[in-house]
Scaffold this motif. Structure first.
Motif, short mmCIF file in Angstrom:
data_model
loop_
_atom_site.label_atom_id
_atom_site.label_comp_id
_atom_site.label_asym_id
_atom_site.label_seq_id
_atom_site.Cartn_x
_atom_site.Cartn_y
_atom_site.Cartn_z
N ILE A 1 24.46 27.50 47.41
CA ILE A 1 24.89 26.12 47.70
C ILE A 1 24.44 25.69 49.10
O ILE A 1 23.94 24.59 49.31
CB ILE A 1 26.42 25.99 47.58
CG1 ILE A 1 26.88 26.24 46.14
CG2 ILE A 1 26.89 24.63 48.07
CD1 ILE A 1 26.38 25.19 45.18
N ASN A 2 24.59 26.57 50.08
CA ASN A 2 24.22 26.22 51.45
C ASN A 2 22.71 26.01 51.58
O ASN A 2 22.25 25.10 52.26
CB ASN A 2 24.67 27.31 52.42
CG ASN A 2 26.18 27.32 52.59
OD1 ASN A 2 26.87 26.41 52.14
ND2 ASN A 2 26.70 28.35 53.24
N GLY A 3 21.95 26.88 50.93
CA GLY A 3 20.51 26.73 51.00
C GLY A 3 20.05 25.43 50.37
O GLY A 3 19.19 24.72 50.92
N LEU B 1 18.48 19.59 50.96
CA LEU B 1 18.77 18.17 50.71
C LEU B 1 18.80 17.39 52.02
O LEU B 1 18.33 16.25 52.09
CB LEU B 1 20.10 18.05 49.96
CG LEU B 1 20.57 16.62 49.65
CD1 LEU B 1 19.52 15.86 48.83
CD2 LEU B 1 21.91 16.64 48.89
N MET B 2 19.33 18.02 53.07
CA MET B 2 19.34 17.36 54.38
C MET B 2 17.92 17.13 54.87
O MET B 2 17.61 16.08 55.44
CB MET B 2 20.11 18.21 55.39
CG MET B 2 21.59 18.34 55.10
SD MET B 2 22.41 19.48 56.27
CE MET B 2 23.87 19.93 55.30
N LEU B 3 17.04 18.09 54.64
CA LEU B 3 15.64 17.92 55.03
C LEU B 3 15.02 16.71 54.33
O LEU B 3 14.27 15.93 54.93
CB LEU B 3 14.83 19.17 54.71
CG LEU B 3 15.02 20.37 55.63
CD1 LEU B 3 14.30 21.58 55.05
CD2 LEU B 3 14.50 20.07 57.02
N VAL C 1 19.83 30.29 56.70
CA VAL C 1 20.44 29.03 56.26
C VAL C 1 21.34 28.46 57.35
O VAL C 1 21.29 27.27 57.67
CB VAL C 1 21.23 29.24 54.96
CG1 VAL C 1 22.09 28.01 54.64
CG2 VAL C 1 20.28 29.53 53.81
N GLU C 2 22.17 29.31 57.94
CA GLU C 2 23.08 28.85 58.98
C GLU C 2 22.31 28.34 60.20
O GLU C 2 22.67 27.34 60.80
CB GLU C 2 24.03 29.97 59.38
CG GLU C 2 25.04 30.32 58.30
CD GLU C 2 25.90 31.49 58.69
OE1 GLU C 2 25.70 32.04 59.80
OE2 GLU C 2 26.77 31.88 57.89
N ASP C 3 21.25 29.06 60.55
CA ASP C 3 20.44 28.63 61.71
C ASP C 3 19.80 27.28 61.46
O ASP C 3 19.76 26.41 62.34
CB ASP C 3 19.37 29.66 62.01
CG ASP C 3 19.95 30.96 62.55
OD1 ASP C 3 21.14 30.95 62.94
OD2 ASP C 3 19.23 31.97 62.55
N LEU C 4 19.28 27.09 60.24
CA LEU C 4 18.66 25.81 59.93
C LEU C 4 19.70 24.69 59.91
O LEU C 4 19.46 23.60 60.42
CB LEU C 4 17.95 25.89 58.58
CG LEU C 4 17.26 24.61 58.08
CD1 LEU C 4 16.27 24.09 59.12
CD2 LEU C 4 16.57 24.86 56.74
N GLY C 5 20.85 24.98 59.32
CA GLY C 5 21.93 23.97 59.31
C GLY C 5 22.37 23.60 60.71
O GLY C 5 22.61 22.42 61.00
#
Length: 575
Positions: A474-476, A481-483, A384-388
């Motif tokens: 929540i982060n996932g 949602l950003m995608l 998740v952090e890497d994608l963010g």
């Protein structure tokens, strides 16, 4: 032709109108180096000087002594002529140039009150006594002499073609303050271009002119006088008095023989003694000056309007690249181009291999459960952090790239417009983004990602917390949602990227719909996109404002042209 001053026994309305015009001229400015601005700046200064030095003083003191300014070219013998007319050494003369520094005004002692204060030539400091080496062009030396009749004053001006620029400027200013210009030239210099340019200006402004042809050899007198008379006729000065002075030996005091200046002295004395003749000269010059005001002020109003249009063009030229950048950023956010490269790689790490896209048709529930199982098995925090972080990097790069292009585009536009290069030279930082721009972009994206997570928390808090939400966290949910925010039709993607990137967004959207419902997902995505663009707008507006601030430092009154037009109309009305 406007009505002469003599038709206005009550000059108060005229004085008020001229003062209004003077205020409008003073309020105008021409700071931008547009075409022909140098000439227009000179016109403004000369117009302001003539209003202050001559028109207003003469209008308010119509009975003041006639001011005769003695002017001419370097070495024409002006100071020697003035001394000879007075019969005493009152103005320094010599072979070194320039000899005239402080201007010398010679008047009858009974007329001291007219010149001791700031009535005429208010910008020049008053001096008395003998000339010194410390005299400068910003001073006016007053000399009282009984040899000058009451009602007349002589002013010895600097050379109109002096090697000293300040002297040339002052000479022009003094000539514009004259009721009568006594133009001094010589048998060898009378055809020079500079004095004839000023004579043309005197003709246009209605200044009364008399000509002194100095140092004329006896055998050339007839020929030179005839040639000069023809030139004066062509210039519209055929009625101007001409006085010829033979080449003569000077006295021990440096004065011309009395016989050589007697006719000139008698003519000046008659003007001083005859109030009607003096009034005719004064009013002719004053009427000419007033007649010239409207045309010169109209030209200035046009120049001010050109400045305003140049400033508007510069403002628009700086705004356009930022408007374009904003549009391109919005397009880049929505066209799916952010879902390639590093973001795709991190997404695949997040959800696993491409089998999830192939299984999409089997039902979103199965895909969702499979994703959740994978995440539980290997830990979801790092993916998740890497994608963010990949999304952060992509969005920041998009905004920074277009921000830099906008700055370069604005600078490029300014270089192509009048005044722009000079503004860029004054502030070289305008040619690139501000020093804090990159940091602001990074902060913008971080804060926006925080906005998205807060939206997810708020939306989740209004619902029953489900295993589905807990499975992704929540982060996932936030990164998915950003995608969705960054996806559209995949219009800028090609080949396999369409399927991969588009599939990424579809998977993310369907997972979110399973958690929140389709209407809530659409609302969340629209709000998130709006929040991002709002932050982009703020940063771009601050970058663009640097150009507005640079233009703001240019002292332009947006109402100056209208003020001039109103003053011109008022002057025409009272005349």
């Amino acid at each position: 032709m406007l009505a002469p001053v003599t038709d206005h026994p009550d000059t108060a309305p005229l004085v008020d109108a001229v003062r209004q015009l003077r205020g409008a001229v003073a309020a105008s400015s021409l700071p931008l180096p547009v075409e022909q601005v140098s000439a227009e700046r000179t016109n403004r200064v000369e117009l302001l000087n003539q209003l202050d030095d001559y028109v207003l003083p003469r209008l308010t003191s119509i009975d003041a002594p006639l001011l005769c300014v003695v002017g001419g070219s370097t070495g024409a013998g002006k100071s020697t002529l003035v001394n000879s007319l007075v019969g005493d050494v009152v103005s320094r003369s010599g072979v070194l140039r320039p000899t005239t520094r402080a201007s010398v005004l010679i008047h009858n002692p009974d007329d001291t009150r007219w010149f001791a204060d700031q009535r005429v030539l208010p910008g020049l400091a008053r001096l008395t006594g003998a000339p010194t080496q410390q005299d400068d062009p910003g001073q006016l030396r007053l000399v009282a002499s009984r040899n000058i009749p009451p009602g007349l004053a002589l002013l010895d001006a600097p050379d109109i073609d002096s090697v000293v620029e300040a002297n040339r400027d002052l000479a022009r200013q003094l000539l514009a303050a004259a009721d009568l210009w006594l133009f001094v030239t010589t048998a060898t210099r009378y055809a020079d271009a500079v004095p004839w340019g000023l004579l043309q200006q005197a003709t246009e402004r209605g200044t009364s002119v008399a000509v002194v042809l100095n140092r004329v050899p006896v055998d050339a007198m007839e020929e030179v006088r005839a040639d000069l008379a023809g030139m004066l006729m062509q210039q519209g000065l055929g009625q101007s008095p001409v006085f010829a002075v033979l080449e003569s030996r000077l006295s021990e005091q440096g004065l011309l023989p009395a016989a050589e200046v007697e006719r000139m002295r008698s003519w000046l004395s008659s003007l001083a003694a005859d109030s009607r003749a003096r009034s005719i000269v004064i009013r002719r010059t004053l009427d000419g000056a007033l007649d010239s005001l409207t045309g010169r002020a109209s030209a200035l109003a046009g120049a001010v309007t050109a400045q305003e249009m140049a400033a508007q063009a510069l403002a628009q030229a700086a705004h356009e690249p930022y408007v374009r950048a904003r549009g391109e950023i919005e397009e880049g956010i929505s066209d799916g181009s952010l879902l390639r490269g590093e973001v795709l790689a991190r997404w695949q790490e997040f959800v696993g291999t491409g089998e999830w896209f192939r299984q999409l048709d089997e039902g979103v529930s199965r895909v969702r459960d499979k994703i959740a199982s994978v995440l539980r098995g290997r830990g979801r925090a790092a993916p998740v952090e890497d994608l963010g972080e990949a999304l952060h990097t992509g969005v920041a790069a998009l905004i920074a790239s277009h921000g830099e292009s906008a700055a370069m585009g604005a600078a490029r536009n300014w270089r192509s417009l009048p005044g722009g290069s000079e503004l860029l030279a004054d502030d070289r930082s305008l040619a690139q983004v501000s020093p804090q721009f990159d940091e602001r972009v990074q902060r913008l994206v971080r804060e926006w990602q925080g906005d998205v997570l807060e939206m997810v928390r708020s939306e989740a808090g209004g619902r029953r917390t489900t295993a589905r939400l807990l499975a992704f966290g929540i982060n996932g949910i936030g990164v998915m949602l950003m995608l969705v925010v960054f996806s559209a039709t995949g219009g800028m993607l090609a080949g396999a990227e369409i399927g991969v990137a588009g599939g990424s967004a579809i998977v993310a959207q369907r997972v979110l719909e399973a958690v929140f419902g389709d209407q809530a997902v659409r609302s969340l995505a629209a709000k998130a996109r709006e929040l991002l663009l709002r932050r982009v707008d703020e940063v771009l507006a601050d970058e663009r404002a640097r150009y507005d601030q640079a233009l703001g430092r240019v002292e332009l009154d947006p109402g100056a042209a209208e003020q001039l037009d109103r003053a011109i109309s008022q002057l025409k009305a009272v005349r």
